[in-house]
Design an enzyme around this catalytic site. Structure first.
Site, PDB file in Angstrom:
ATOM      1  N   ASN A   9      67.024  21.590  24.346  1.00  0.00           N
ATOM      2  CA  ASN A   9      66.914  21.850  22.914  1.00  0.00           C
ATOM      3  C   ASN A   9      66.788  20.495  22.227  1.00  0.00           C
ATOM      4  O   ASN A   9      67.782  19.783  22.084  1.00  0.00           O
ATOM      5  CB  ASN A   9      68.158  22.603  22.433  1.00  0.00           C
ATOM      6  N   LYS A  11      66.281  19.816  19.266  1.00  0.00           N
ATOM      7  CA  LYS A  11      66.764  19.817  17.876  1.00  0.00           C
ATOM      8  C   LYS A  11      65.711  19.129  16.989  1.00  0.00           C
ATOM      9  O   LYS A  11      64.519  19.252  17.264  1.00  0.00           O
ATOM     10  CB  LYS A  11      68.154  19.192  17.781  1.00  0.00           C
ATOM     11  N   HIS A  95      71.815  29.530  17.311  1.00  0.00           N
ATOM     12  CA  HIS A  95      72.469  28.252  17.626  1.00  0.00           C
ATOM     13  C   HIS A  95      73.568  27.989  16.599  1.00  0.00           C
ATOM     14  O   HIS A  95      73.409  28.301  15.417  1.00  0.00           O
ATOM     15  CB  HIS A  95      71.442  27.107  17.628  1.00  0.00           C
ATOM     16  N   GLU A  97      74.466  25.440  15.094  1.00  0.00           N
ATOM     17  CA  GLU A  97      74.068  24.630  13.937  1.00  0.00           C
ATOM     18  C   GLU A  97      73.414  25.512  12.875  1.00  0.00           C
ATOM     19  O   GLU A  97      73.580  25.289  11.674  1.00  0.00           O
ATOM     20  CB  GLU A  97      73.138  23.488  14.395  1.00  0.00           C
ATOM     21  N   GLU A 167      77.942  28.021  24.061  1.00  0.00           N
ATOM     22  CA  GLU A 167      78.032  26.650  23.581  1.00  0.00           C
ATOM     23  C   GLU A 167      79.257  26.507  22.683  1.00  0.00           C
ATOM     24  O   GLU A 167      79.200  26.823  21.479  1.00  0.00           O
ATOM     25  CB  GLU A 167      76.783  26.289  22.763  1.00  0.00           C
ATOM     26  N   GLY A 173      77.475  17.703  21.189  1.00  0.00           N
ATOM     27  CA  GLY A 173      77.220  16.362  20.665  1.00  0.00           C
ATOM     28  C   GLY A 173      78.457  15.497  20.538  1.00  0.00           C
ATOM     29  O   GLY A 173      78.419  14.451  19.907  1.00  0.00           O
ATOM     30  N   SER A 212      77.379  18.831  25.606  1.00  0.00           N
ATOM     31  CA  SER A 212      77.612  17.555  26.293  1.00  0.00           C
ATOM     32  C   SER A 212      77.392  17.632  27.806  1.00  0.00           C
ATOM     33  O   SER A 212      78.121  17.003  28.568  1.00  0.00           O
ATOM     34  CB  SER A 212      79.010  17.009  25.963  1.00  0.00           C
TER      35      SER A 212
HETATM   36  P1  13P Z   1      74.508  18.319  23.351  1.00  0.00           P
HETATM   37  O1  13P Z   1      74.014  18.458  24.784  1.00  0.00           O
HETATM   38  O2  13P Z   1      73.916  17.146  22.637  1.00  0.00           O
HETATM   39  O3  13P Z   1      75.996  18.376  23.279  1.00  0.00           O
HETATM   40  O4  13P Z   1      73.959  19.608  22.544  1.00  0.00           O
HETATM   41  C1  13P Z   1      74.149  20.872  23.079  1.00  0.00           C
HETATM   42  C2  13P Z   1      73.373  21.844  22.279  1.00  0.00           C
HETATM   43  O5  13P Z   1      73.679  22.112  21.128  1.00  0.00           O
HETATM   44  C3  13P Z   1      72.180  22.452  22.901  1.00  0.00           C
HETATM   45  O6  13P Z   1      71.711  23.522  22.170  1.00  0.00           O
END
Ligand code: 13P
Length: 255
Positions: A9, A11, A95, A97, A167, A173, A212
């Site tokens: 992803n 982002k 997601h 976010e 997740e 992150g 992560s």
């Molecule tokens: P990270 O791998 O940067 O922690 O992000 C995970 C994520 O949100 C994937 O959709």
């Protein structure tokens, strides 16, 4: 056989130049064999160009979001048929976010999940709890609410063509990966919830872990019986980092 799925992803990251380097690296270094499916999910404006770059490689393409609507007056939104025409096979929905920053409710997410299936895209349904929810013992209840909205709207059989990604928000992150045991517990809970409605759907669905994931923790996570790969953020932006995770999956016995 479920096999592994390792999905990037991206982002809101990328540029024409960076995408080319990244995609070339991934395609050139993708593990051989069929036990690991790779997937990249770039921002919308790059989907068609990345689809061209992927060419006839085995690496799949997905979007990070999808509209719940087919077409019409929805400024700034992107419909499933447009994603199909841009070369997508998958669409991420829900997601954390988007749930947190864009106010998407579990019902919005369920509608997007259905919109993806309607045009032949495989939805990747993201679920996960915040740190506060985990610490107050609500993890299972939060996952149930997010999952049940989709089960109630689309039905268990719709998960035949779907993927779930667990997740935990606190692990995204932050460098704070869930331990393999913590992740396995939630993955088992998710699979059991599906099992209660359909044993075959539960046995065949891929449940990814995200938060992560890196080359050095991927094998520990993916070797757990209910963890079928990863949804990768930061480590999906450099081909070496992403391929280290893909290689970790490829090194494990496929199941
Ligand atoms: P990270 O791998 O940067 O922690 O992000 C995970 C994520 O949100 C994937 O959709």
């Amino acid at each position: 056989m479920r096999g592994y799925l390792v999905a990037g992803n991206w982002k809101m990251n990328g540029s024409n130049a960076a995408n080319r380097t990244l995609v070339q690296g991934i395609v050139a270094g993708a593990p051989a064999g069929e036990s690991v499916q790779l997937l990249v999910c770039p921002p919308f404006p790059y989907l068609a160009a990345v689809s061209e770059m992927l060419g006839d490689s085995a690496v799949a393409l997905g979007s990070q979001n999808i509209s719940a609507h087919d077409s019409g007056a929805f400024t700034g939104e992107t419909a499933g048929n447009m994603l199909r025409e841009s070369g997508c096979q998958y669409a991420i929905v829900g997601h954390s976010e988007r749930r947190a920053l864009m106010g998407e409710s579990s019902q919005n997410v369920a509608d997007k999940f259905q919109a993806a299936l309607k045009v032949g895209l495989k939805p990747i349904l993201c679920v996960g709890e915040t740190l506060e929810e985990r610490e107050s013992g609500q993890t299972d209840a939060v996952i149930d609410e997010q999952l049940n909205a989709v089960l109630d709207t689309a039905g268990v059989e719709s998960f035949v063509d779907a993927v779930i990604a667990y997740e935990p928000v606190w692990a995204i992150g932050t460098g704070m990966t869930a331990s393999p045991e913590q992740a396995q517990d939630v993955h088992r809970h998710i699979r059991a919830a599906l099992e209660a409605q359909s044993e075959s759907v539960a046995a065949n669905i891929k449940i990814l872990y995200g938060g992560s994931v890196k080359g050095d923790n991927a094998a520990g996570l993916f070797s757990k019986p209910d963890i079928d790969g990863g949804l990768i953020g930061g480590a999906s932006l450099k081909s070496d980092d992403f391929l280290a995770i893909a290689d970790a999956a490829a090194s494990l016995e496929s199941r």
